[in-house]
Write a protein that holds these residues in place. Structure first.
Motif, PDB file in Angstrom:
ATOM      1  N   LEU A  41      41.804  54.058  19.505  1.00  0.00           N
ATOM      2  CA  LEU A  41      40.700  52.904  19.809  1.00  0.00           C
ATOM      3  C   LEU A  41      41.593  51.713  20.087  1.00  0.00           C
ATOM      4  CD1 LEU A  41      37.753  52.795  17.471  1.00  0.00           C
ATOM      5  CD2 LEU A  41      37.843  53.304  19.819  1.00  0.00           C
ATOM      6  N   ARG A  42      42.602  51.552  19.326  1.00  0.00           N
ATOM      7  CA  ARG A  42      43.719  50.494  19.574  1.00  0.00           C
ATOM      8  C   ARG A  42      44.413  50.366  20.826  1.00  0.00           C
ATOM      9  NH1 ARG A  42      45.030  46.670  16.102  1.00  0.00           N
ATOM     10  NH2 ARG A  42      42.823  46.985  15.728  1.00  0.00           N
ATOM     11  N   ARG A  43      44.895  51.849  21.118  1.00  0.00           N
ATOM     12  CA  ARG A  43      45.493  51.994  22.348  1.00  0.00           C
ATOM     13  C   ARG A  43      44.455  51.923  23.712  1.00  0.00           C
ATOM     14  NH1 ARG A  43      47.926  56.321  19.416  1.00  0.00           N
ATOM     15  NH2 ARG A  43      46.447  57.768  20.492  1.00  0.00           N
ATOM     16  N   LEU A  44      43.528  52.496  23.589  1.00  0.00           N
ATOM     17  CA  LEU A  44      42.269  52.198  24.615  1.00  0.00           C
ATOM     18  C   LEU A  44      42.067  50.567  24.983  1.00  0.00           C
ATOM     19  CD1 LEU A  44      40.190  53.363  26.660  1.00  0.00           C
ATOM     20  CD2 LEU A  44      38.522  53.351  24.530  1.00  0.00           C
ATOM     21  N   ASP A  45      41.917  49.831  23.719  1.00  0.00           N
ATOM     22  CA  ASP A  45      41.542  48.493  24.047  1.00  0.00           C
ATOM     23  C   ASP A  45      42.808  47.771  24.560  1.00  0.00           C
ATOM     24  OD1 ASP A  45      40.072  45.966  23.115  1.00  0.00           O
ATOM     25  OD2 ASP A  45      41.802  45.585  21.921  1.00  0.00           O
ATOM     26  N   ASP A  46      43.922  47.912  24.019  1.00  0.00           N
ATOM     27  CA  ASP A  46      45.087  47.723  24.572  1.00  0.00           C
ATOM     28  C   ASP A  46      45.414  47.983  26.119  1.00  0.00           C
ATOM     29  OD1 ASP A  46      45.751  46.395  22.476  1.00  0.00           O
ATOM     30  OD2 ASP A  46      47.394  48.005  21.597  1.00  0.00           O
ATOM     31  N   GLY A  47      44.937  49.126  26.340  1.00  0.00           N
ATOM     32  CA  GLY A  47      45.181  49.417  27.875  1.00  0.00           C
ATOM     33  C   GLY A  47      43.978  48.661  28.819  1.00  0.00           C
TER      34      GLY A  47
ATOM     35  N   GLY B  96      42.813  45.899  27.943  1.00  0.00           N
ATOM     36  CA  GLY B  96      43.251  44.543  28.047  1.00  0.00           C
ATOM     37  C   GLY B  96      44.350  44.450  29.160  1.00  0.00           C
ATOM     38  N   TYR B  97      45.283  45.280  29.420  1.00  0.00           N
ATOM     39  CA  TYR B  97      46.217  45.143  30.775  1.00  0.00           C
ATOM     40  C   TYR B  97      45.324  45.412  31.999  1.00  0.00           C
ATOM     41  CZ  TYR B  97      50.187  45.282  27.370  1.00  0.00           C
ATOM     42  OH  TYR B  97      51.169  44.837  26.439  1.00  0.00           O
ATOM     43  N   LEU B  98      44.414  46.159  31.962  1.00  0.00           N
ATOM     44  CA  LEU B  98      43.685  46.725  33.018  1.00  0.00           C
ATOM     45  C   LEU B  98      42.903  45.480  33.684  1.00  0.00           C
ATOM     46  CD1 LEU B  98      42.479  48.717  35.163  1.00  0.00           C
ATOM     47  CD2 LEU B  98      40.754  49.264  33.514  1.00  0.00           C
ATOM     48  N   VAL B  99      42.375  44.471  32.666  1.00  0.00           N
ATOM     49  CA  VAL B  99      41.626  43.408  33.241  1.00  0.00           C
ATOM     50  C   VAL B  99      42.525  42.125  33.337  1.00  0.00           C
ATOM     51  CG1 VAL B  99      39.546  41.930  32.559  1.00  0.00           C
ATOM     52  CG2 VAL B  99      39.549  44.149  31.871  1.00  0.00           C
ATOM     53  N   GLU B 100      43.386  41.958  32.440  1.00  0.00           N
ATOM     54  CA  GLU B 100      44.168  40.582  32.319  1.00  0.00           C
ATOM     55  C   GLU B 100      45.228  40.502  33.358  1.00  0.00           C
ATOM     56  OE1 GLU B 100      46.212  40.134  28.664  1.00  0.00           O
ATOM     57  OE2 GLU B 100      44.468  40.034  27.254  1.00  0.00           O
ATOM     58  N   ILE B 101      45.886  41.558  33.956  1.00  0.00           N
ATOM     59  CA  ILE B 101      46.724  41.347  34.956  1.00  0.00           C
ATOM     60  C   ILE B 101      45.991  41.045  36.384  1.00  0.00           C
ATOM     61  CG2 ILE B 101      48.190  42.779  36.710  1.00  0.00           C
ATOM     62  CD1 ILE B 101      49.220  44.332  34.000  1.00  0.00           C
ATOM     63  N   PRO B 102      44.634  41.938  36.689  1.00  0.00           N
ATOM     64  CA  PRO B 102      44.301  41.216  37.724  1.00  0.00           C
ATOM     65  C   PRO B 102      43.512  39.855  37.848  1.00  0.00           C
ATOM     66  CG  PRO B 102      43.460  43.433  37.221  1.00  0.00           C
ATOM     67  CD  PRO B 102      44.479  42.967  36.184  1.00  0.00           C
ATOM     68  N   ALA B 103      43.055  39.685  36.465  1.00  0.00           N
ATOM     69  CA  ALA B 103      42.646  38.227  36.443  1.00  0.00           C
ATOM     70  C   ALA B 103      43.601  37.154  36.586  1.00  0.00           C
ATOM     71  CB  ALA B 103      42.184  37.928  34.922  1.00  0.00           C
ATOM     72  N   ALA B 104      45.001  37.442  36.177  1.00  0.00           N
ATOM     73  CA  ALA B 104      45.959  36.542  36.361  1.00  0.00           C
ATOM     74  C   ALA B 104      46.344  36.353  37.775  1.00  0.00           C
ATOM     75  CB  ALA B 104      47.002  36.761  35.619  1.00  0.00           C
ATOM     76  N   ALA B 105      46.249  37.604  38.347  1.00  0.00           N
ATOM     77  CA  ALA B 105      46.676  37.719  39.867  1.00  0.00           C
ATOM     78  C   ALA B 105      45.809  36.938  40.822  1.00  0.00           C
ATOM     79  CB  ALA B 105      46.646  39.199  40.356  1.00  0.00           C
TER      80      ALA B 105
ATOM     81  N   ALA C  32      37.663  36.867  28.004  1.00  0.00           N
ATOM     82  CA  ALA C  32      37.033  35.886  27.086  1.00  0.00           C
ATOM     83  C   ALA C  32      36.302  36.799  25.913  1.00  0.00           C
ATOM     84  CB  ALA C  32      36.271  34.841  27.537  1.00  0.00           C
ATOM     85  N   PHE C  33      35.726  37.638  26.506  1.00  0.00           N
ATOM     86  CA  PHE C  33      34.779  38.385  25.511  1.00  0.00           C
ATOM     87  C   PHE C  33      35.640  39.242  24.654  1.00  0.00           C
ATOM     88  CE2 PHE C  33      31.557  42.119  24.984  1.00  0.00           C
ATOM     89  CZ  PHE C  33      30.993  41.492  23.908  1.00  0.00           C
ATOM     90  N   ARG C  34      36.682  40.184  25.137  1.00  0.00           N
ATOM     91  CA  ARG C  34      37.643  40.824  24.507  1.00  0.00           C
ATOM     92  C   ARG C  34      38.440  40.040  23.362  1.00  0.00           C
ATOM     93  NH1 ARG C  34      43.078  41.994  25.302  1.00  0.00           N
ATOM     94  NH2 ARG C  34      43.677  43.891  24.273  1.00  0.00           N
ATOM     95  N   ARG C  35      38.888  38.774  23.606  1.00  0.00           N
ATOM     96  CA  ARG C  35      39.579  37.776  22.853  1.00  0.00           C
ATOM     97  C   ARG C  35      38.493  37.000  21.989  1.00  0.00           C
ATOM     98  NH1 ARG C  35      44.260  34.880  26.219  1.00  0.00           N
ATOM     99  NH2 ARG C  35      45.702  37.030  26.900  1.00  0.00           N
ATOM    100  N   ALA C  36      37.350  37.121  22.143  1.00  0.00           N
ATOM    101  CA  ALA C  36      36.269  36.490  21.244  1.00  0.00           C
ATOM    102  C   ALA C  36      36.471  35.143  21.559  1.00  0.00           C
ATOM    103  CB  ALA C  36      36.255  36.712  19.642  1.00  0.00           C
ATOM    104  N   GLU C  37      36.678  34.511  22.733  1.00  0.00           N
ATOM    105  CA  GLU C  37      36.890  33.223  22.926  1.00  0.00           C
ATOM    106  C   GLU C  37      35.847  32.580  23.867  1.00  0.00           C
ATOM    107  OE1 GLU C  37      40.688  32.662  24.627  1.00  0.00           O
ATOM    108  OE2 GLU C  37      41.560  33.711  23.135  1.00  0.00           O
TER     109      GLU C  37
END
Length: 675
Positions: free
Chosen positions: A27-33, A35-44, A89-94
């Protein structure tokens, strides 16, 4: 006012980042993956927005050939940025939420409430997923005017973002350490939903009493239990429309899309990023250093510097967290060395956050312009003097508290040292004045100025201050996307809720009540100020403005209150509530940034809050501070005659929140070529 929720979700030393989790490697690996799948496009997307808007500015002002497609492309990317940022923000509870009661609960109850908040988010996105898909499908019949793209490319951001949030919620629930918490929260959510569905025939007969049930009791219960404010608004609005009206559920998605699609809101992520830049490049430190050399040797001098530095830095950044994070670490060590108490420091820092709410380019000013139609130029002009008035009241209290401070050990800097500090600070000091001048004089829009400010700050950091950490750029872009997503999701949910209130006839009832208040104009202003102090404390600033701005601003115009004056009153009142303990989340943001326990500032902040209230009273009684710095003949408004009041209120309300033009509203708007 908008704050970095990562810095806020700590109340009285209790970390509030979701329910307790257990380590499950897959689950942690799925969550980390994910995270990268969403954060990289968001930053881009943040970077793409900056480049597209900057390209439009260069093309328009340098080559005199506007890019007709730049705003359209920016609006398409913007909705994707908003939704992906909301996922991060949802993933980070922010996401913004009210955590005072959650933090005061015992460990077991706190864990359960955290799980309930997570389940509420899951229910929210699950309910909206199908209507969002239907909304995006309807947009396939619409073509954008400039790029001639199918508008479904833009609208698809809604179901994609909601789907990703649903996946995040499921992963978090599977990770929950105690399955009984998850089961209990799910049973509670299912029970409430089943009960409301069973009561639907009865609810249909209640009429406007449903407003009390869904938007007072429902929203209140969700907000005070720690559910993110956007989800609380969205769930209550969806339940109200689905159970008590004949409108399709897709209307909620249509209103959310409308709320998040105002072009002026493009400035929000850009000013957030600019605020992070001035801290990273050392520009904020240069400004603080100059003010400290100028006033540091007088009694209470560094406290005056704190007030002045927050005023100046707020003239560049749109984020109060960025402002406080840029100023506090520079000043607090020396202030503590001089004997200042930690509680007094954090109290003053928090109240300067409220004092500078009206300083352009405040995100709250931009939001008010977006939802009420008030001129951004007028708001940027009118926000300067009210901030100075509240600065004067704070400084008066500082003078009284520190009039006997012993500074015999502090040397007065020479004129040469002050001059050198001034030369170093000139590039940083110039930026807020450039931003205000360009917007107020009509040279550029707020969005255009934000892109120019980003380029200016980057060049200053690289070439002048030689302080630019490229490794921090990606985290800053992700932080910008996260904060922007949290802001925009609230704006969308609050827009839907405001629409529902308007359609119910509540706006006309509110208008009649406000008209009948004793005291005329002053009575209306005092009641509004008191209401927004409470709303700012409970709902935070942005949702309070989006929810009640379209309802109250037409009433203010009708009873003879200038819209800019009214904006300054409600913003400052909201700021006082936002930074006032025990509920104001801004106070805990100041504590987290200062690394000072909230209990230390509870007593000292009382005097500063009283000083802010005195300044607010002056702003209410003397409209000149809000509208006097602009052209008086252009800003002057005559009070309407009594028989005209009702007509003007109704016309203003309908222009602020138009009635539904079809099943969703978004497609009809797009067919007219509007973003």
């Amino acid at each position: 006012m908008q704050i970095d929720i990562a810095a806020v979700e700590t109340t009285a030393g209790v970390a509030l980042t979701g329910p307790p989790l257990r380590a499950r490697s897959w689950l942690r690996r799925l969550d980390d993956g994910l995270g990268y799948l969403v954060e990289i496009p968001a930053a881009a997307l943040v970077l793409a927005e900056i480049l597209v808007l900057l390209g439009g500015v260069v093309s328009r002002y340098v080559f005199r050939e506007p890019l007709v497609w730049s705003d359209e492309l920016a609006s398409i990317l913007f909705l994707w940025l908003a939704m992906l940022g909301a996922v991060v923000a949802f993933r980070r509870a922010e996401h913004m939420r009210m955590t005072a009661f959650v933090a005061m609960s015992g460990p077991r109850l706190r864990a359960f409430l955290e799980t309930v908040a997570l389940v509420a988010g899951l229910i929210f996105v699950a309910l909206l997923l199908e209507p969002a898909w239907e909304f995006a499908s309807e947009e396939t019949f619409v073509q954008t005017p400039a790029l001639e793209l199918n508008n479904a490319w833009r609208a698809a951001a809604l179901p994609v973002g909601l789907g990703l949030m649903l996946i995040v919620a499921v992963i978090r629930l599977l990770e929950t350490a105690d399955w009984r918490l998850t089961a209990g929260a799910l049973v509670l959510g299912a029970g409430v939903a089943a009960g409301l569905v069973a009561l639907q025939p009865w609810l249909m007969d209640l009429g406007n009493l449903n407003l009390l049930l869904f938007f007072v009791l429902g929203v209140g219960a969700l907000v005070f239990s720690g559910v993110p404010i956007a989800f609380a608004f969205g769930l209550s609005t969806f339940a109200y429309i689905a159970l008590t009206t004949n409108a399709p559920s897709m209307v909620v998605v249509g209103r959310m899309d409308e709320g998040m699609s105002h072009l002026i809101l493009l400035a929000v992520p850009l000013f957030v990023f600019l605020g992070l830049l001035i801290e990273m490049t050392g520009m904020a430190r240069a400004m603080v250093g100059f003010l400290a050399s100028l006033l540091g040797h007088v009694r209470g001098g560094l406290h005056y510097v704190l007030v002045g530095a927050m005023y100046l830095v707020s003239g560049i950044s749109g984020s109060k967290a960025a402002d406080m994070a840029a100023v506090a670490p520079v000043l607090f060590p020396e202030m503590k060395a001089r004997g200042a108490k930690e509680g007094d420091l954090v109290a003053l820092l928090a109240t300067t956050g409220a004092q500078t709410e009206t300083i352009p380019p405040s995100i709250v000013l931009i939001t008010i312009g977006s939802v009420t139609g008030v001129s951004i130029t007028a708001l940027f002009t009118g926000g300067l003097l009210p901030g100075l008035v509240l600065a004067a009241t704070l400084c008066a209290l500082v003078w009284w508290r520190y009039r006997r401070e012993d500074l015999s050990h502090v040397a007065r800097p020479s004129g040469r040292i002050i001059g050198r500090a001034f030369l170093v600070a000139i590039p940083a000091l110039a930026l807020p004045f450039v931003i205000r001048f360009a917007v107020v004089e009509g040279i550029a829009t707020a969005t255009e100025v934000s892109t120019i400010g980003i380029v200016y700050a980057m060049l200053a950091g690289l070439l002048i201050y030689r302080q630019f950490d490229w490794r921090r750029l990606y985290p800053m872009l992700v932080t910008t996307a996260t904060l922007s997503g949290a802001i925009l999701l609230i704006i969308g949910a609050a827009t839907g809720m405001a629409w529902a209130l308007t359609q119910s006839g509540f706006s006309q009832t509110l208008a009649e009540v406000m008209k009948s208040l004793p005291g005329g104009t002053l009575g209306f202003l005092f009641v509004s100020a008191a209401a927004f102090i409470v709303l700012g404390s409970v709902l935070e600033g942005i949702p309070a403005i989006v929810l009640f701005g379209p309802l109250l601003f037409p009433i203010a115009r009708a009873v003879g209150v200038h819209e800019v004056h009214y904006a300054m009153v409600v913003i400052l009142a909201m700021g006082i509530g936002l930074f006032a303990p025990p509920f104001g989340v801004g106070y805990y943001a100041a504590c987290a940034i200062s690394r000072i326990h909230p209990d230390a500032g509870m007593r000292p902040i009382v005097g500063y809050i009283v000083a802010l209230l005195a300044g607010l009273l002056v702003i209410i009684l003397v409209p000149w501070f809000s509208i006097g710095s602009a052209n008086p003949t252009r800003l002057a408004r005559k009070a309407p005659k009594a028989p005209e009041v009702g007509k003007r209120i109704a016309a203003g309300l309908m222009s602020s929140l138009p009635r539904l033009q079809g099943p969703c509203g978004g497609a009809a708007r797009a067919r007219q070529g509007r973003p």
